[in-house]
Design a protein around this motif. Structure first.
Motif, PDB file in Angstrom:
ATOM      1  N   GLY A 109     -11.749  -0.329  11.630  1.00 19.24           N
ATOM      2  CA  GLY A 109     -12.336  -1.545  11.079  1.00 19.24           C
ATOM      3  C   GLY A 109     -11.737  -1.969   9.760  1.00 19.24           C
ATOM      4  O   GLY A 109     -12.005  -3.076   9.289  1.00 19.24           O
ATOM      5  N   ASP A 110     -10.917  -1.100   9.138  1.00 21.69           N
ATOM      6  CA  ASP A 110     -10.232  -1.487   7.897  1.00 21.69           C
ATOM      7  C   ASP A 110      -9.165  -2.543   8.201  1.00 21.69           C
ATOM      8  O   ASP A 110      -8.602  -2.594   9.300  1.00 21.69           O
ATOM      9  N   VAL A 111      -8.870  -3.340   7.191  1.00 19.84           N
ATOM     10  CA  VAL A 111      -7.785  -4.316   7.269  1.00 19.84           C
ATOM     11  C   VAL A 111      -6.917  -4.147   6.034  1.00 19.84           C
ATOM     12  O   VAL A 111      -7.439  -4.037   4.918  1.00 19.84           O
ATOM     13  N   LEU A 112      -5.606  -4.112   6.224  1.00 24.25           N
ATOM     14  CA  LEU A 112      -4.684  -4.103   5.097  1.00 24.25           C
ATOM     15  C   LEU A 112      -3.999  -5.463   5.041  1.00 24.25           C
ATOM     16  O   LEU A 112      -3.398  -5.907   6.024  1.00 24.25           O
ATOM     17  N   VAL A 113      -4.128  -6.116   3.889  1.00 26.99           N
ATOM     18  CA  VAL A 113      -3.496  -7.413   3.667  1.00 26.99           C
ATOM     19  C   VAL A 113      -2.252  -7.189   2.816  1.00 26.99           C
ATOM     20  O   VAL A 113      -2.344  -6.628   1.725  1.00 26.99           O
ATOM     21  N   GLU A 168       1.202   5.391  12.959  1.00 27.99           N
ATOM     22  CA  GLU A 168       1.989   6.617  13.079  1.00 27.99           C
ATOM     23  C   GLU A 168       1.877   7.486  11.831  1.00 27.99           C
ATOM     24  O   GLU A 168       1.785   8.713  11.915  1.00 27.99           O
ATOM     25  N   GLU A 169       1.873   6.847  10.656  1.00 28.88           N
ATOM     26  CA  GLU A 169       1.847   7.599   9.395  1.00 28.88           C
ATOM     27  C   GLU A 169       0.459   8.121   9.057  1.00 28.88           C
ATOM     28  O   GLU A 169       0.317   9.222   8.505  1.00 28.88           O
ATOM     29  N   LEU A 170      -0.572   7.328   9.352  1.00 28.84           N
ATOM     30  CA  LEU A 170      -1.921   7.655   8.900  1.00 28.84           C
ATOM     31  C   LEU A 170      -2.842   8.132  10.015  1.00 28.84           C
ATOM     32  O   LEU A 170      -3.900   8.701   9.742  1.00 28.84           O
ATOM     33  N   GLY A 171      -2.480   7.831  11.259  1.00 23.25           N
ATOM     34  CA  GLY A 171      -3.300   8.280  12.379  1.00 23.25           C
ATOM     35  C   GLY A 171      -4.512   7.423  12.654  1.00 23.25           C
ATOM     36  O   GLY A 171      -5.376   7.819  13.442  1.00 23.25           O
ATOM     37  N   VAL A 172      -4.610   6.264  12.018  1.00 23.78           N
ATOM     38  CA  VAL A 172      -5.744   5.354  12.221  1.00 23.78           C
ATOM     39  C   VAL A 172      -5.194   3.964  12.485  1.00 23.78           C
ATOM     40  O   VAL A 172      -4.274   3.506  11.797  1.00 23.78           O
ATOM     41  N   ASP A 173      -5.774   3.286  13.470  1.00 25.35           N
ATOM     42  CA  ASP A 173      -5.345   1.929  13.807  1.00 25.35           C
ATOM     43  C   ASP A 173      -6.138   0.935  12.974  1.00 25.35           C
ATOM     44  O   ASP A 173      -7.345   0.765  13.185  1.00 25.35           O
ATOM     45  N   VAL A 174      -5.488   0.296  12.015  1.00 25.64           N
ATOM     46  CA  VAL A 174      -6.155  -0.661  11.141  1.00 25.64           C
ATOM     47  C   VAL A 174      -5.612  -2.056  11.419  1.00 25.64           C
ATOM     48  O   VAL A 174      -4.523  -2.218  11.977  1.00 25.64           O
ATOM     49  N   GLY A 175      -6.381  -3.080  11.043  1.00 24.82           N
ATOM     50  CA  GLY A 175      -5.891  -4.445  11.137  1.00 24.82           C
ATOM     51  C   GLY A 175      -4.855  -4.712  10.061  1.00 24.82           C
ATOM     52  O   GLY A 175      -4.866  -4.081   8.993  1.00 24.82           O
ATOM     53  N   LEU A 176      -3.954  -5.652  10.322  1.00 25.98           N
ATOM     54  CA  LEU A 176      -2.887  -5.945   9.379  1.00 25.98           C
ATOM     55  C   LEU A 176      -2.710  -7.458   9.270  1.00 25.98           C
ATOM     56  O   LEU A 176      -2.604  -8.158  10.284  1.00 25.98           O
ATOM     57  N   ILE A 177      -2.680  -7.944   8.036  1.00 28.20           N
ATOM     58  CA  ILE A 177      -2.450  -9.362   7.759  1.00 28.20           C
ATOM     59  C   ILE A 177      -1.251  -9.491   6.842  1.00 28.20           C
ATOM     60  O   ILE A 177      -1.144  -8.766   5.841  1.00 28.20           O
ATOM     61  N   VAL A 178      -0.331 -10.390   7.179  1.00 23.00           N
ATOM     62  CA  VAL A 178       0.721 -10.810   6.260  1.00 23.00           C
ATOM     63  C   VAL A 178       0.273 -12.135   5.656  1.00 23.00           C
ATOM     64  O   VAL A 178       0.016 -13.096   6.392  1.00 23.00           O
ATOM     65  N   SER A 179       0.161 -12.199   4.333  1.00 19.17           N
ATOM     66  CA  SER A 179      -0.442 -13.359   3.673  1.00 19.17           C
ATOM     67  C   SER A 179       0.558 -14.086   2.787  1.00 19.17           C
ATOM     68  O   SER A 179       1.582 -13.537   2.370  1.00 19.17           O
ATOM     69  N   ASP A 180       0.227 -15.341   2.486  1.00 17.90           N
ATOM     70  CA  ASP A 180       1.011 -16.130   1.542  1.00 17.90           C
ATOM     71  C   ASP A 180       0.104 -17.170   0.928  1.00 17.90           C
ATOM     72  O   ASP A 180      -0.982 -17.465   1.447  1.00 17.90           O
ATOM     73  N   SER A 181       0.558 -17.765  -0.176  1.00 20.08           N
ATOM     74  CA  SER A 181      -0.231 -18.770  -0.891  1.00 20.08           C
ATOM     75  C   SER A 181       0.181 -20.168  -0.451  1.00 20.08           C
ATOM     76  O   SER A 181       1.365 -20.516  -0.513  1.00 20.08           O
ATOM     77  N   PRO A 192       0.987  -5.418  -3.979  1.00 24.61           N
ATOM     78  CA  PRO A 192       1.049  -6.422  -2.915  1.00 24.61           C
ATOM     79  C   PRO A 192       0.253  -6.093  -1.661  1.00 24.61           C
ATOM     80  O   PRO A 192       0.354  -6.820  -0.669  1.00 24.61           O
ATOM     81  N   ALA A 193      -0.517  -5.023  -1.677  1.00 25.33           N
ATOM     82  CA  ALA A 193      -1.294  -4.645  -0.501  1.00 25.33           C
ATOM     83  C   ALA A 193      -2.722  -4.343  -0.917  1.00 25.33           C
ATOM     84  O   ALA A 193      -2.954  -3.640  -1.906  1.00 25.33           O
ATOM     85  N   VAL A 194      -3.671  -4.858  -0.151  1.00 24.88           N
ATOM     86  CA  VAL A 194      -5.092  -4.695  -0.468  1.00 24.88           C
ATOM     87  C   VAL A 194      -5.832  -4.216   0.771  1.00 24.88           C
ATOM     88  O   VAL A 194      -5.683  -4.789   1.866  1.00 24.88           O
ATOM     89  N   LEU A 195      -6.620  -3.173   0.593  1.00 21.16           N
ATOM     90  CA  LEU A 195      -7.496  -2.664   1.645  1.00 21.16           C
ATOM     91  C   LEU A 195      -8.805  -3.444   1.617  1.00 21.16           C
ATOM     92  O   LEU A 195      -9.440  -3.558   0.572  1.00 21.16           O
ATOM     93  N   ILE A 196      -9.194  -3.972   2.767  1.00 18.73           N
ATOM     94  CA  ILE A 196     -10.489  -4.636   2.898  1.00 18.73           C
ATOM     95  C   ILE A 196     -11.318  -3.870   3.913  1.00 18.73           C
ATOM     96  O   ILE A 196     -10.858  -3.572   5.024  1.00 18.73           O
ATOM     97  N   ARG A 197     -12.524  -3.557   3.525  1.00 18.14           N
ATOM     98  CA  ARG A 197     -13.431  -2.782   4.389  1.00 18.14           C
ATOM     99  C   ARG A 197     -14.781  -3.490   4.463  1.00 18.14           C
ATOM    100  O   ARG A 197     -15.271  -4.021   3.477  1.00 18.14           O
ATOM    101  N   GLY A 198     -15.359  -3.498   5.648  1.00 16.99           N
ATOM    102  CA  GLY A 198     -16.709  -4.038   5.814  1.00 16.99           C
ATOM    103  C   GLY A 198     -16.750  -5.419   6.437  1.00 16.99           C
ATOM    104  O   GLY A 198     -17.842  -5.965   6.629  1.00 16.99           O
ATOM    105  N   ALA A 199     -15.600  -5.991   6.781  1.00 19.88           N
ATOM    106  CA  ALA A 199     -15.592  -7.317   7.386  1.00 19.88           C
ATOM    107  C   ALA A 199     -15.911  -7.221   8.876  1.00 19.88           C
ATOM    108  O   ALA A 199     -15.565  -6.249   9.541  1.00 19.88           O
ATOM    109  N   ARG A 200     -16.568  -8.255   9.388  1.00 20.57           N
ATOM    110  CA  ARG A 200     -16.780  -8.361  10.830  1.00 20.57           C
ATOM    111  C   ARG A 200     -15.506  -8.955  11.438  1.00 20.57           C
ATOM    112  O   ARG A 200     -15.172 -10.107  11.171  1.00 20.57           O
ATOM    113  N   LEU A 201     -14.831  -8.189  12.252  1.00 23.53           N
ATOM    114  CA  LEU A 201     -13.550  -8.613  12.806  1.00 23.53           C
ATOM    115  C   LEU A 201     -13.731  -9.040  14.269  1.00 23.53           C
ATOM    116  O   LEU A 201     -14.281  -8.289  15.065  1.00 23.53           O
ATOM    117  N   PRO A 202     -13.244 -10.232  14.595  1.00 20.17           N
ATOM    118  CA  PRO A 202     -13.256 -10.634  16.007  1.00 20.17           C
ATOM    119  C   PRO A 202     -12.374  -9.686  16.807  1.00 20.17           C
ATOM    120  O   PRO A 202     -11.262  -9.349  16.399  1.00 20.17           O
TER     121      PRO A 202
END
Length: 239
Positions: free
Chosen positions: A45-49, A152-165, A227-237
Motif C-alpha cells: 500500500g506504500d507509494v514512492l513518488v 527486487e531490492e526490498l522484497g515489497v511491491d509498492v506503487g510508483l509515481i514519476v512526478s513533475d511540476s 527527490p523521492a517521497v514515501l507516502i503511506r495511508g492513501a486509498r489506492l484504486p
C-alpha cells in the motif's frame, strides 16, 4: 475510523548521471530511512513518488546546449524575451504542437501528449551548466521499471509515481502531477456510486496519482535534494 496519511522524504540521493541504477539508489535511500525509523520499512500500500528530473538524468534524457544549432525562429524569439536560443530550439524540438508563445513562455503539447510550459524542458537542478533535461520518453515505463527494481531490492511491491511540476490554465502557480504510474490505477472512477446523500455521482473521477504527486512535493520541496517521497495511508484504486 479516520485514516492517517504520511509523507516522508527519503534521504538525499547523490548527483544522478546517465546510466546510474536509480532503482538501487532509491532502495539504498529507503534502507537509510529505515535505520532512522524502523516503522517506515516498505509495506503493501506504500507509494514512492520520484521526481522526473532524476529519472530523466538516469535515463540520459539530457541535452548539452553546446550541441544545439537553433533555427532562425528560435533566435528571433529568444532575442525578444532574453532567452537562450539553444534552449528555445530544444523546446521546439520537443513540441508536437506549439499552442502559445507569449511573455517569454512557450505552451506546447509534447510528443507524449502533455500540455505544459516549455515542453517540460528544464535547466534547473540539472547538476551542470549548459545542460537541460527532457521528459522521460515513456514515464509509465520508467515507473514500472523502478517499481520492479524496488521489488527486487526490498522484497515489497509498492506503487510508483514519476512526478513533475505543471502550471494550470487560468490559475497562478505550479503543482506537481503524475507523469507515470505503476502499481495502481491513477484515477478513482466514482461514477455510479452514491454520495453521502444518496445521489448517484455521474461525473466524479478523482485524480489520485496527481494528488499524491502534489502531496509528495509539499513534503520534499524544490531545493531539498530529496527527490523521492514515501507516502503511506492513501486509498489506492486497484490496478
Amino acid at each position: 475510523m479516520s485514516r492517517r496519511l504520511t509523507a516522508v522524504p527519503l534521504p538525499a540521493l547523490p548527483e544522478i548521471v546517465p546510466g546510474d541504477d536509480l532503482g538501487r539508489l532509491l532502495a539504498e535511500a529507503w534502507w537509510r530511512l529505515i535505520t532512522e525509523d524502523a516503522t517506515l520499512a516498505p509495506a503493501a500500500g506504500d507509494v514512492l513518488v520520484v521526481t522526473q528530473k532524476v529519472v530523466s538524468k538516469a535515463e540520459g534524457r539530457i541535452v548539452r546546449l553546446a550541441d544545439v544549432e537553433p533555427r532562425p525562429e528560435a533566435v528571433e524569439w529568444a532575442r525578444a524575451w532574453d532567452k537562450d536560443p539553444r534552449q528555445v530550439e530544444v523546446v521546439l524540438r520537443e513540441s508536437a504542437q506549439v499552442m502559445r508563445m507569449e511573455h517569454g513562455v512557450i505552451i506546447s503539447r509534447t510528443h507524449h501528449g502533455y500540455v505544459c510550459a516549455n515542453a517540460g524542458v528544464d535547466a534547473s537542478n540539472v547538476g551542470a551548466e549548459e545542460v537541460v533535461t527532457l521528459l522521460p520518453e515513456d514515464a509509465d515505463r520508467s515507473a514500472r521499471g523502478l517499481r520492479l527494481a524496488l521489488l527486487e531490492e526490498l522484497g515489497v511491491d509498492v506503487g510508483l509515481i514519476v512526478s513533475d511540476s505543471f502550471g494550470r490554465p487560468w490559475r497562478l502557480g505550479i503543482t506537481d502531477v503524475a507523469l507515470g504510474v505503476s502499481g495502481f490505477r491513477p484515477l478513482d472512477d466514482l461514477r455510479g456510486e452514491r454520495d453521502t446523500e444518496g445521489r448517484e455521482m455521474r461525473a466524479t473521477v478523482v485524480a489520485v496519482a496527481d494528488e499524491l504527486a502534489s502531496t509528495a512535493e509539499l513534503a520534499s520541496g524544490k531545493t531539498s535534494r530529496q527527490p523521492a517521497v514515501l507516502i503511506r495511508g492513501a486509498r489506492l484504486p486497484a490496478g
